[in-house]
Enzyme design. Structure first.
Site, PDB file in Angstrom:
ATOM      1  N   HIS A   1       0.842  -1.200   0.000  1.00 17.78           N
ATOM      2  CA  HIS A   1       0.000   0.000   0.000  1.00 17.78           C
ATOM      3  C   HIS A   1       0.882   1.257   0.000  1.00 17.78           C
ATOM      4  O   HIS A   1       0.645   2.195  -0.762  1.00 17.78           O
ATOM      5  CB  HIS A   1      -0.852   0.070   1.284  1.00 17.78           C
ATOM      6  CG  HIS A   1      -1.913  -0.972   1.404  1.00 17.78           C
ATOM      7  ND1 HIS A   1      -2.067  -1.738   2.527  1.00 17.78           N
ATOM      8  CD2 HIS A   1      -2.896  -1.358   0.549  1.00 17.78           C
ATOM      9  CE1 HIS A   1      -3.105  -2.549   2.375  1.00 17.78           C
ATOM     10  NE2 HIS A   1      -3.622  -2.349   1.164  1.00 17.78           N
TER      11      HIS A   1
ATOM     12  N   LYS B   1     -16.197  -6.186   4.848  1.00 15.87           N
ATOM     13  CA  LYS B   1     -15.405  -7.296   5.393  1.00 15.87           C
ATOM     14  C   LYS B   1     -15.745  -7.432   6.880  1.00 15.87           C
ATOM     15  O   LYS B   1     -15.659  -6.452   7.623  1.00 15.87           O
ATOM     16  CB  LYS B   1     -13.928  -7.017   5.195  1.00 15.87           C
ATOM     17  CG  LYS B   1     -13.542  -7.108   3.730  1.00 15.87           C
ATOM     18  CD  LYS B   1     -12.096  -6.840   3.462  1.00 15.87           C
ATOM     19  CE  LYS B   1     -11.864  -6.911   1.966  1.00 15.87           C
ATOM     20  NZ  LYS B   1     -10.576  -6.435   1.535  1.00 15.87           N
TER      21      LYS B   1
ATOM     22  N   ARG C   1      -2.083  -6.023  -8.336  1.00 15.63           N
ATOM     23  CA  ARG C   1      -1.014  -7.010  -8.130  1.00 15.63           C
ATOM     24  C   ARG C   1      -1.032  -8.084  -9.206  1.00 15.63           C
ATOM     25  O   ARG C   1      -0.013  -8.681  -9.521  1.00 15.63           O
ATOM     26  CB  ARG C   1      -1.160  -7.669  -6.758  1.00 15.63           C
ATOM     27  CG  ARG C   1      -0.868  -6.741  -5.607  1.00 15.63           C
ATOM     28  CD  ARG C   1      -1.384  -7.310  -4.320  1.00 15.63           C
ATOM     29  NE  ARG C   1      -2.822  -7.464  -4.379  1.00 15.63           N
ATOM     30  CZ  ARG C   1      -3.587  -7.826  -3.356  1.00 15.63           C
ATOM     31  NH1 ARG C   1      -3.034  -8.077  -2.187  1.00 15.63           N
ATOM     32  NH2 ARG C   1      -4.889  -7.933  -3.492  1.00 15.63           N
TER      33      ARG C   1
ATOM     34  N   SER D   1      -3.005  -7.479   3.163  1.00  8.11           N
ATOM     35  CA  SER D   1      -3.256  -7.301   4.597  1.00  8.11           C
ATOM     36  C   SER D   1      -3.610  -8.634   5.236  1.00  8.11           C
ATOM     37  O   SER D   1      -3.237  -8.903   6.381  1.00  8.11           O
ATOM     38  CB  SER D   1      -4.404  -6.306   4.812  1.00  8.11           C
ATOM     39  OG  SER D   1      -4.047  -5.032   4.343  1.00  8.11           O
TER      40      SER D   1
HETATM   41  O1  PNS Z   1      -8.636  -2.630   0.743  1.00  8.01           O
HETATM   42  P1  PNS Z   1      -9.933  -3.052   0.145  1.00  8.01           P
HETATM   43  O2  PNS Z   1     -10.741  -3.862   1.129  1.00  8.01           O
HETATM   44  O3  PNS Z   1      -9.795  -3.735  -1.176  1.00  8.01           O
HETATM   45  O4  PNS Z   1     -10.748  -1.699  -0.116  1.00  8.01           O
HETATM   46  C1  PNS Z   1     -12.067  -1.739  -0.624  1.00  8.01           C
HETATM   47  C2  PNS Z   1     -12.679  -0.357  -0.500  1.00  8.01           C
HETATM   48  C3  PNS Z   1     -12.645   0.069   0.966  1.00  8.01           C
HETATM   49  C4  PNS Z   1     -11.919   0.620  -1.329  1.00  8.01           C
HETATM   50  C5  PNS Z   1     -14.125  -0.428  -0.990  1.00  8.01           C
HETATM   51  O5  PNS Z   1     -14.763  -1.475  -0.365  1.00  8.01           O
HETATM   52  C6  PNS Z   1     -14.887   0.855  -0.710  1.00  8.01           C
HETATM   53  O6  PNS Z   1     -14.612   1.862  -1.269  1.00  8.01           O
HETATM   54  N1  PNS Z   1     -15.884   0.787   0.164  1.00  8.01           N
HETATM   55  C7  PNS Z   1     -16.746   1.914   0.463  1.00  8.01           C
HETATM   56  C8  PNS Z   1     -18.169   1.621   0.010  1.00  8.01           C
HETATM   57  C9  PNS Z   1     -18.271   1.742  -1.515  1.00  8.01           C
HETATM   58  O7  PNS Z   1     -18.149   2.807  -2.055  1.00  8.01           O
HETATM   59  N2  PNS Z   1     -18.456   0.596  -2.207  1.00  8.01           N
HETATM   60  C10 PNS Z   1     -18.476   0.565  -3.661  1.00  8.01           C
HETATM   61  C11 PNS Z   1     -19.883   0.507  -4.205  1.00  8.01           C
HETATM   62  S1  PNS Z   1     -20.611  -1.070  -3.934  1.00  8.01           S
END
Ligand code: PNS
Length: 161
Positions: A17, A41, A91, A129
């Site tokens: 990250h 999650k 990745r 992570s």
């Molecule tokens: O590190 P991650 O878990 O891959 O990050 C995912 C993240 C946090 C970027 C994504 O889940 C997110 O933006 N969540 C906020 C809610 C949202 O906007 N969801 C997308 C529409 S369903």
């Protein structure tokens, strides 16, 4: 001023990250690390406050990077920063499938929002992570996987769980 938003769960932030954040900080005037508070999650290892604290330690030496918490949709959060783009790290091809879907839904919610992708540094293509959480659970060495400053806090947390 051109702003990049680096969103994620950061449970915890890894060197993968941080590498993406550092590279974005070279390209954009300002980078906002956006910690998702309500990520779907289930069972995160760290609280949002702990995640933010670790991000702050990791970015302390990069002057044009800050951290924010987002409790809602990312596409709405991005409206706070005029002309901001999302930065995502890739990745492998498998990441692309998910990110392509995310880009499509984010564009539907906020048509002006662009997502740009940076490919992961070769050193970190295996890193996530969840791997860090698992290694921490087994008391394994985290050097080279997460910023030095947060190894202590992760080990402490793992011991208490
Ligand atoms: O590190 P991650 O878990 O891959 O990050 C995912 C993240 C946090 C970027 C994504 O889940 C997110 O933006 N969540 C906020 C809610 C949202 O906007 N969801 C997308 C529409 S369903």
């Amino acid at each position: 001023m051109k702003t990049a938003i680096c969103p994620g769960s950061f449970d915890p932030i890894t060197l993968g990250h941080l590498n993406i954040i550092e590279r974005a900080a070279q390209i954009f005037d300002h980078v906002v690390v956006c910690v998702a508070a309500n990520a779907t999650k289930t069972h995160p290892m760290f609280t949002v406050e702990e995640k933010v604290e670790m991000v702050k330690l990791a970015i302390a030496s990069i002057p044009n990077v800050s951290v924010e918490v987002n409790t809602g949709l990312l596409a709405e959060f991005a409206r706070r920063y005029e002309g901001a783009v999302l930065i995502k790290g890739l990745r492998a091809a498998s990441d692309f499938d998910y990110e392509f879907q995310m880009d499509s839904i984010n564009k539907r919610l906020n048509p002006e929002l662009e997502t740009m992708f940076l490919t992961a540094d070769q050193r970190y293509t295996f890193l996530s992570s969840s791997i860090v959480r698992e290694l921490a659970h087994y008391g394994s060495d985290l050097h080279g996987l997460v910023p030095e400053e947060i190894i202590g806090p992760i080990e402490e947390k793992a011991k208490r769980r």
